[in-house]
Write a protein that holds these residues in place. Structure first.
Motif, short mmCIF file in Angstrom:
data_model
loop_
_atom_site.label_atom_id
_atom_site.label_comp_id
_atom_site.label_asym_id
_atom_site.label_seq_id
_atom_site.Cartn_x
_atom_site.Cartn_y
_atom_site.Cartn_z
N ILE A 106 0.86 -1.19 0.00
CA ILE A 106 0.00 0.00 0.00
C ILE A 106 0.90 1.23 0.00
O ILE A 106 1.67 1.45 0.93
N ASP A 107 0.78 2.01 -1.08
CA ASP A 107 1.59 3.21 -1.29
C ASP A 107 1.00 4.38 -0.48
O ASP A 107 -0.20 4.39 -0.19
N ASP A 108 1.83 5.35 -0.15
CA ASP A 108 1.38 6.57 0.52
C ASP A 108 0.53 6.26 1.74
O ASP A 108 -0.46 6.95 2.02
N PHE A 109 0.89 5.20 2.47
CA PHE A 109 0.06 4.76 3.58
C PHE A 109 -0.03 5.85 4.65
O PHE A 109 0.96 6.47 5.01
N ALA A 143 9.88 3.11 4.27
CA ALA A 143 9.67 4.55 4.34
C ALA A 143 10.13 5.16 3.03
O ALA A 143 11.21 4.84 2.54
N GLU A 144 9.31 6.02 2.44
CA GLU A 144 9.72 6.65 1.18
C GLU A 144 10.06 8.11 1.40
O GLU A 144 9.59 8.74 2.34
N GLY A 145 10.92 8.63 0.54
CA GLY A 145 11.30 10.03 0.64
C GLY A 145 12.35 10.30 1.70
O GLY A 145 12.42 11.41 2.25
N ILE A 183 5.27 3.92 4.17
CA ILE A 183 4.99 5.12 4.96
C ILE A 183 5.14 6.34 4.06
O ILE A 183 6.19 6.53 3.43
N ASP A 184 4.10 7.14 3.97
CA ASP A 184 4.11 8.25 3.03
C ASP A 184 5.24 9.23 3.30
O ASP A 184 5.60 9.49 4.45
N GLN A 185 5.76 9.81 2.20
CA GLN A 185 6.92 10.68 2.35
C GLN A 185 6.62 11.95 3.14
O GLN A 185 7.54 12.55 3.70
MG MG Z 1 4.30 7.01 -2.42
#
Ligand code: MG
Ligand code: C2E
Ligand code: MG
Length: 319
Positions: free
Chosen positions: A217-220, A274-276, A240-242
């Motif tokens: 799940i993206d941008d959770f 974790a993204e970003g 985990i959303d950026q």
């Molecule tokens: Mg994302």
């Protein structure tokens, strides 16, 4: 409004056009206010927006892009960049995310933020999405054949694409035609997918799970997830959303939210990424809280296939 004993709240979205600056006659004023209203809706509704001249320019840009997008597939103007995903505890590369780009002959390199919404509106996202899946899977297979250590290929799939009744079969056909083993393919969904007809969504997710494909799940944390469904949905990973990562150190609630996601994820037996991630400080914070994986400019920006391969190779040799 009170209807049948229920209190119904209707949030208005208001667009405002002002005579004479925004139009000289009824028709052009209505058109201007209509555009302003859509801006109010896009801003989440329950608000108002004034018409501005730049809006007109934006609309013609959208029309221009939509027209050009029809030719993008035909003329081979779409390409993928790849961003590495690392295991935080070891810094080992465990995967990459395929991110679409559009190399337009006159407009230059366009970002998905600009054209994916247009592709969705015009349903061109369906053939584009098929292309992305095919291109990402065959790249992944090609790297394996070139002798690179195998990594997971994460592919973004939009809700419209996912909700095609034969989506799982489409994925299966891509796996068959590229010869990629299903466990190396990961499908990134957004929480908006889960808002659709849950039984149908579960059906498709189970079919994908049955193929052996991973689901994340993206941008959770930015949308509406049914936490109770996460397990039933056979989800493998939460991203985990950026926005939370960006604000980790700034004393907002972001750190608490990120920590809660990691804890919940762990007790459900899910992986977190974790993204970003842009700073060493963020990476250390996330590692110490038990986040499994990370992705961000700290490690690398998304890059074309050849450059990714080179980067990966250099990194492996350095270790
Ligand atoms: Mg994302
Ligand atoms: P996303 O899937 O959440 O992708 C992450 C975005 O964050 C990417 O932007 C990536 O370049 C950017 N990013 C990565 N690391 C950092 C960082 O450290 N700092 C900052 N500020 N940003 C970072 P990009 O490539 O512009 O993609 C934007 C969005 O477009 C994606 O968000 C995804 O929702 C969508 N998208 C991209 N490719 C596809 C595709 O093939 N299909 C569909 N349906 N959507 C796509
Ligand atoms: Mg993504």
């Amino acid at each position: 409004m009170a209807i049948g004993g229920h209190q119904l709240v209707v949030p208005p979205s208001i667009g405002i056009a002002v005579y004479p600056a925004d139009g000289q006659d009824v028709e052009s004023l209505l058109q201007a206010s209509d555009m302003a209203m859509y801006r109010a809706k896009n801003a989440g509704g329950n608000t108002f927006r004034f018409h501005k001249a730049e809006m007109q320019q934006r609309v013609s840009r959208v029309l221009q892009l939509e027209n050009a997008l029809h030719g993008a597939l035909r003329n081979n103007e779409l390409l993928l960049h790849f961003q590495p995903q690392l295991q935080l505890s070891s810094n080992a590369v465990v995967g990459c995310e395929a991110l679409i780009r559009w190399q337009h002959p006159d407009m230059g390199l366009l970002s998905p933020a600009e054209f994916i919404p247009i592709a969705e509106e015009s349903r061109l996202i369906l053939p584009i999405g098929d292309w992305v899946l095919q291109a990402a899977a065959s790249q992944c297979k090609a790297w394996q054949q070139a002798g690179l250590p195998p990594i997971v290929m994460a592919v973004n799939v939009s809700a419209l694409q996912f909700n095609q009744p034969d989506f799982a079969q489409r994925v299966d056909r891509v796996l068959q035609s590229t010869g990629l083993d299903a466990r190396w393919l990961e499908i990134e969904l957004t929480e908006s997918v889960m808002a659709e007809d849950p039984e149908r969504v579960i059906g498709t997710l189970q079919q994908l799970h049955g193929l052996g494909v991973r689901l994340s799940i993206d941008d959770f944390g930015t949308g509406y997830s049914s936490l109770a469904y996460l397990k039933r949905f056979s989800i493998h990973k939460l991203k985990i959303d950026q926005s939370f990562v960006r604000d980790l150190m700034t004393g907002t609630h972001s750190a608490s939210i990120a920590e809660a996601i990691i804890l919940m994820s762990r007790s459900l037996g899910l992986t977190t990424i974790a993204e970003g991630i842009e700073t060493e400080e963020q990476a250390q914070w996330l590692t110490s809280r038990g986040c499994d994986e990370g992705q961000g400019y700290l490690y690398s920006r998304p890059m074309p296939a050849a450059q990714f391969q080179q980067w990966f190779h250099t990194k492996n040799n350095a270790e």
